[in-house]
Scaffold this motif. Structure first.
Motif, PDB file in Angstrom:
ATOM      1  N   LEU A   1      17.002  21.896  -5.127  1.00 11.14           N
ATOM      2  CA  LEU A   1      16.856  20.438  -5.632  1.00 11.14           C
ATOM      3  C   LEU A   1      18.008  20.463  -6.462  1.00 11.14           C
ATOM      4  CD1 LEU A   1      12.947  20.052  -5.096  1.00 11.14           C
ATOM      5  CD2 LEU A   1      14.457  19.173  -4.107  1.00 11.14           C
ATOM      6  N   CYS A   2      18.425  18.970  -5.819  1.00 10.94           N
ATOM      7  CA  CYS A   2      19.268  18.381  -6.678  1.00 10.94           C
ATOM      8  C   CYS A   2      19.297  17.113  -6.798  1.00 10.94           C
ATOM      9  CB  CYS A   2      21.094  18.765  -6.302  1.00 10.94           C
ATOM     10  SG  CYS A   2      20.980  20.235  -6.572  1.00 10.94           S
ATOM     11  N   LYS A   3      19.670  16.128  -8.098  1.00  5.71           N
ATOM     12  CA  LYS A   3      19.312  15.396  -8.379  1.00  5.71           C
ATOM     13  C   LYS A   3      20.533  13.923  -9.836  1.00  5.71           C
ATOM     14  CE  LYS A   3      18.193  10.564  -7.820  1.00  5.71           C
ATOM     15  NZ  LYS A   3      17.878  10.151  -6.267  1.00  5.71           N
ATOM     16  N   SER A   4      20.905  13.272  -9.340  1.00  4.87           N
ATOM     17  CA  SER A   4      21.725  12.806 -10.485  1.00  4.87           C
ATOM     18  C   SER A   4      21.445  11.632 -10.743  1.00  4.87           C
ATOM     19  CB  SER A   4      23.393  13.234 -10.336  1.00  4.87           C
ATOM     20  OG  SER A   4      23.505  14.903 -10.167  1.00  4.87           O
ATOM     21  N   PHE A   5      21.686  10.661 -11.678  1.00  3.15           N
ATOM     22  CA  PHE A   5      21.546   9.564 -12.008  1.00  3.15           C
ATOM     23  C   PHE A   5      23.143   9.137 -12.740  1.00  3.15           C
ATOM     24  CE2 PHE A   5      17.424  11.170 -12.399  1.00  3.15           C
ATOM     25  CZ  PHE A   5      16.476   9.916 -11.168  1.00  3.15           C
ATOM     26  N   GLY A   6      23.890   7.795 -11.820  1.00  5.45           N
ATOM     27  CA  GLY A   6      25.730   8.566 -11.993  1.00  5.45           C
ATOM     28  C   GLY A   6      25.760   9.171 -12.777  1.00  5.45           C
ATOM     29  N   ASP A   7      26.742   9.956 -13.641  1.00  2.99           N
ATOM     30  CA  ASP A   7      27.138  10.782 -14.230  1.00  2.99           C
ATOM     31  C   ASP A   7      26.200  12.028 -15.204  1.00  2.99           C
ATOM     32  OD1 ASP A   7      29.535   9.512 -13.626  1.00  2.99           O
ATOM     33  OD2 ASP A   7      29.808   8.821 -15.892  1.00  2.99           O
TER      34      ASP A   7
ATOM     35  N   THR B   1      23.065  14.537 -14.480  1.00  2.00           N
ATOM     36  CA  THR B   1      22.797  15.519 -13.529  1.00  2.00           C
ATOM     37  C   THR B   1      21.493  15.628 -14.022  1.00  2.00           C
ATOM     38  OG1 THR B   1      24.317  16.272 -12.468  1.00  2.00           O
ATOM     39  CG2 THR B   1      22.382  17.683 -12.432  1.00  2.00           C
ATOM     40  N   ALA B   2      19.697  15.507 -13.490  1.00  7.56           N
ATOM     41  CA  ALA B   2      18.819  15.186 -14.110  1.00  7.56           C
ATOM     42  C   ALA B   2      18.307  16.733 -13.698  1.00  7.56           C
ATOM     43  CB  ALA B   2      17.825  15.271 -14.039  1.00  7.56           C
ATOM     44  N   VAL B   3      18.601  16.983 -11.833  1.00 10.33           N
ATOM     45  CA  VAL B   3      17.979  18.789 -11.259  1.00 10.33           C
ATOM     46  C   VAL B   3      19.067  18.818 -10.734  1.00 10.33           C
ATOM     47  CG1 VAL B   3      15.801  19.447  -9.220  1.00 10.33           C
ATOM     48  CG2 VAL B   3      15.448  17.508 -10.891  1.00 10.33           C
ATOM     49  N   ASP B   4      19.754  19.937 -11.508  1.00 12.41           N
ATOM     50  CA  ASP B   4      20.915  21.201 -10.357  1.00 12.41           C
ATOM     51  C   ASP B   4      20.724  22.060 -10.336  1.00 12.41           C
ATOM     52  OD1 ASP B   4      23.252  22.141 -10.658  1.00 12.41           O
ATOM     53  OD2 ASP B   4      23.722  21.489 -12.319  1.00 12.41           O
ATOM     54  N   GLY B   5      20.104  22.390  -8.490  1.00 10.37           N
ATOM     55  CA  GLY B   5      19.887  23.302  -7.358  1.00 10.37           C
ATOM     56  C   GLY B   5      18.599  23.754  -7.822  1.00 10.37           C
ATOM     57  N   VAL B   6      17.532  23.378  -8.642  1.00 16.88           N
ATOM     58  CA  VAL B   6      16.332  23.515  -8.682  1.00 16.88           C
ATOM     59  C   VAL B   6      15.364  24.133  -7.454  1.00 16.88           C
ATOM     60  CG1 VAL B   6      13.973  23.493  -9.822  1.00 16.88           C
ATOM     61  CG2 VAL B   6      15.381  22.709 -10.532  1.00 16.88           C
ATOM     62  N   SER B   7      14.822  25.367  -7.303  1.00 14.43           N
ATOM     63  CA  SER B   7      14.121  26.253  -6.282  1.00 14.43           C
ATOM     64  C   SER B   7      12.791  27.438  -7.105  1.00 14.43           C
ATOM     65  CB  SER B   7      14.753  26.875  -5.193  1.00 14.43           C
ATOM     66  OG  SER B   7      16.548  26.789  -5.076  1.00 14.43           O
ATOM     67  N   LEU B   8      11.602  26.295  -6.424  1.00 15.33           N
ATOM     68  CA  LEU B   8      10.328  27.094  -6.858  1.00 15.33           C
ATOM     69  C   LEU B   8       9.740  26.725  -5.275  1.00 15.33           C
ATOM     70  CD1 LEU B   8       8.281  24.324  -7.431  1.00 15.33           C
ATOM     71  CD2 LEU B   8       9.722  23.667  -8.859  1.00 15.33           C
ATOM     72  N   THR B   9       8.174  27.825  -6.150  1.00 13.74           N
ATOM     73  CA  THR B   9       7.266  28.209  -4.790  1.00 13.74           C
ATOM     74  C   THR B   9       5.972  28.077  -5.555  1.00 13.74           C
ATOM     75  OG1 THR B   9       8.941  29.454  -3.570  1.00 13.74           O
ATOM     76  CG2 THR B   9       6.646  29.825  -2.720  1.00 13.74           C
ATOM     77  N   VAL B  10       5.053  27.371  -5.180  1.00 17.15           N
ATOM     78  CA  VAL B  10       3.751  27.128  -5.419  1.00 17.15           C
ATOM     79  C   VAL B  10       3.624  28.282  -4.522  1.00 17.15           C
ATOM     80  CG1 VAL B  10       1.580  26.612  -6.412  1.00 17.15           C
ATOM     81  CG2 VAL B  10       4.004  25.533  -6.665  1.00 17.15           C
ATOM     82  N   HIS B  11       2.041  29.153  -4.566  1.00 18.79           N
ATOM     83  CA  HIS B  11       1.242  30.421  -3.562  1.00 18.79           C
ATOM     84  C   HIS B  11      -0.085  29.736  -3.889  1.00 18.79           C
ATOM     85  CE1 HIS B  11       5.349  32.428  -4.309  1.00 18.79           C
ATOM     86  NE2 HIS B  11       4.965  32.924  -2.670  1.00 18.79           N
TER      87      HIS B  11
ATOM     88  N   GLY C   1       8.004  13.020  -4.138  1.00 21.30           N
ATOM     89  CA  GLY C   1       8.346  11.955  -2.937  1.00 21.30           C
ATOM     90  C   GLY C   1       8.830   9.828  -3.605  1.00 21.30           C
ATOM     91  N   ARG C   2       8.518  10.240  -5.308  1.00 18.01           N
ATOM     92  CA  ARG C   2       8.473   9.023  -5.798  1.00 18.01           C
ATOM     93  C   ARG C   2      10.033   8.960  -6.126  1.00 18.01           C
ATOM     94  NH1 ARG C   2       6.876   8.269 -11.667  1.00 18.01           N
ATOM     95  NH2 ARG C   2       6.692   6.189 -10.475  1.00 18.01           N
ATOM     96  N   LYS C   3      10.871   9.861  -5.735  1.00 18.92           N
ATOM     97  CA  LYS C   3      12.619   9.579  -5.839  1.00 18.92           C
ATOM     98  C   LYS C   3      12.350  10.556  -4.546  1.00 18.92           C
ATOM     99  CE  LYS C   3      13.578   8.621 -10.224  1.00 18.92           C
ATOM    100  NZ  LYS C   3      12.298   7.988 -11.181  1.00 18.92           N
ATOM    101  N   MET C   4      14.008  10.697  -3.894  1.00 18.30           N
ATOM    102  CA  MET C   4      14.425  11.342  -2.930  1.00 18.30           C
ATOM    103  C   MET C   4      15.961  12.509  -3.456  1.00 18.30           C
ATOM    104  SD  MET C   4      12.953  10.327  -0.153  1.00 18.30           S
ATOM    105  CE  MET C   4      11.246   9.897  -1.035  1.00 18.30           C
ATOM    106  N   PRO C   5      15.571  13.087  -3.289  1.00 20.98           N
ATOM    107  CA  PRO C   5      16.864  14.673  -3.535  1.00 20.98           C
ATOM    108  C   PRO C   5      18.296  13.995  -2.903  1.00 20.98           C
ATOM    109  CG  PRO C   5      15.509  15.271  -2.044  1.00 20.98           C
ATOM    110  CD  PRO C   5      14.758  14.245  -1.924  1.00 20.98           C
ATOM    111  N   ASP C   6      19.315  14.416  -4.199  1.00 20.15           N
ATOM    112  CA  ASP C   6      20.745  13.843  -3.513  1.00 20.15           C
ATOM    113  C   ASP C   6      20.594  15.334  -2.392  1.00 20.15           C
ATOM    114  OD1 ASP C   6      21.142  11.955  -5.006  1.00 20.15           O
ATOM    115  OD2 ASP C   6      21.843  13.113  -6.471  1.00 20.15           O
ATOM    116  N   ALA C   7      20.615  16.145  -2.988  1.00 20.00           N
ATOM    117  CA  ALA C   7      20.826  17.014  -2.076  1.00 20.00           C
ATOM    118  C   ALA C   7      19.325  18.906  -2.056  1.00 20.00           C
ATOM    119  CB  ALA C   7      22.168  18.446  -2.293  1.00 20.00           C
ATOM    120  N   GLY C   8      19.082  19.563  -0.765  1.00 19.07           N
ATOM    121  CA  GLY C   8      17.552  20.436  -1.166  1.00 19.07           C
ATOM    122  C   GLY C   8      16.689  20.163  -0.008  1.00 19.07           C
TER     123      GLY C   8
END
Length: 248
Positions: free
Chosen positions: A10-16, A18-28, A52-59
C-alpha cells in the motif's frame, strides 16, 4: 490460521509527503495485531486505507480473500469490517441506547422511520450490545454527558452493532488514565475473545500493546520496520532507536 485481512504494498502520498510507503500486512483469525510507531509514522493513514476512507495510490487490499481496494467504507462494513475512531463519532445529544440504535439501523439498511419508532426489536438489540460492553446502566444517558472512558466503551458497542468479523480500533484507550485503560482493555479482550473477532489496533500506550497484542507491527516514516511477536519487537534495537531510546 486463515487470513481475514490482507494488504499488499500500500502507498499513499499527500503532495510531496509519502504517508504510507509500500506497507504489507496480514491479520489472521484469532490475532490481536498492534500497529505502533512515532508520531507521523503513517498509522492513521494506513487505517484510512484499510477502511476505505481514503483510496491508495498503489497496492491491494483483500477482506476474507475478496478484493476491496476501491470499495467505499459502507461496502467493507457490509463484508464484516468494523472500526472505532480515535475521536468519537457519536451523536452527543442522543442517549447511549439511541447511538447504538442508529448503528443497528445503518447495519440493517433500515429506514429513519424505524429509528423514530424505536421498535422493540431494535431497542432490545441495542440494550443487549450495551449489556455486553458493560454500559446497560447508562443506556438512557446522553453521549455528551458520558465520561471519556464510557464514550470509548460506547464507541465499541457502536462498532459491534455492525456485526464485524474483523475489528480495527484506533487508539482505544486514548485520553484514559491508567485504571480506565486497564478496564477498557479488559472489556475489549473479553469481548473479542468471546466472539472470536480478530482485531488490529493503533495504540501509543506500550503497556497496552505488550500486554494485549499477539503480534506487533512497527511503522516508521510510512514503512514497516518490523512485524513480529511482542517479545521480539521489545528487544529490537531499531525500534528503540525509532522511539528515541524509550524504555520498552
Amino acid at each position: 490460521m486463515s487470513a481475514v485481512l490482507e494488504a499488499s504494498n500500500l502507498c499513499k502520498s499527500f503532495g510531496d509527503f509519502t504517508a504510507v510507503d509500500g506497507v504489507s500486512l496480514t491479520v489472521h483469525t484469532g490475532e490481536a495485531v498492534a500497529i505502533i510507531g512515532p508520531n507521523g509514522a503513517g498509522k492513521s493513514s494506513l487505517f484510512d486505507l484499510l477502511t476505505g476512507r481514503k483510496m491508495p495510490d498503489a497496492g491491494e487490499i483483500h477482506l476474507f480473500g475478496k478484493p476491496v481496494t476501491r470499495q467505499p467504507p459502507w461496502r467493507r462494513v457490509k463484508q464484516g469490517l468494523g472500526r472505532s475512531f480515535q475521536l468519537s463519532s457519536l451523536f452527543p445529544a442522543y442517549s447511549a441506547r439511541e447511538n447504538v440504535q442508529v448503528a443497528l439501523m445503518a447495519a440493517n439498511s433500515l429506514s429513519w422511520n424505524v429509528f423514530l419508532l424505536a421498535t422493540k426489536t431494535l431497542r432490545a438489540e441495542a440494550d443487549d450490545l450495551l449489556d455486553r460492553v458493560g454500559l446497560s446502566a447508562k443506556a438512557h444517558v446522553r453521549a455528551g454527558e458520558l465520561s471519556h472512558g464510557d464514550l470509548r466503551t460506547l464507541d465499541l458497542a457502536v462498532a459491534l452493532a455492525t456485526r464485524p468479523k474483523v475489528l480495527l480500533l484506533d487508539e482505544p484507550t486514548a485520553g484514559m488514565g491508567r485504571e480506565e485503560s486497564r478496564e477498557c482493555l479488559a472489556q475489549i479482550r473479553a469481548i473479542t475473545r468471546r466472539e472470536k473477532i480478530p482485531i488490529a489496533f493503533v495504540e501509543h500506550d506500550m503497556d497496552v500493546v505488550f500486554s494485549f497484542a499477539t503480534r506487533v507491527i512497527v511503522l516508521v516514516a510510512g514503512k514497516v520496520l518490523i512485524d513480529a511477536p511482542p517479545e521480539r519487537v521489545r528487544a529490537d534495537e531499531r525500534v528503540k532507536e525509532a522511539y528515541f531510546g524509550e524504555d520498552f
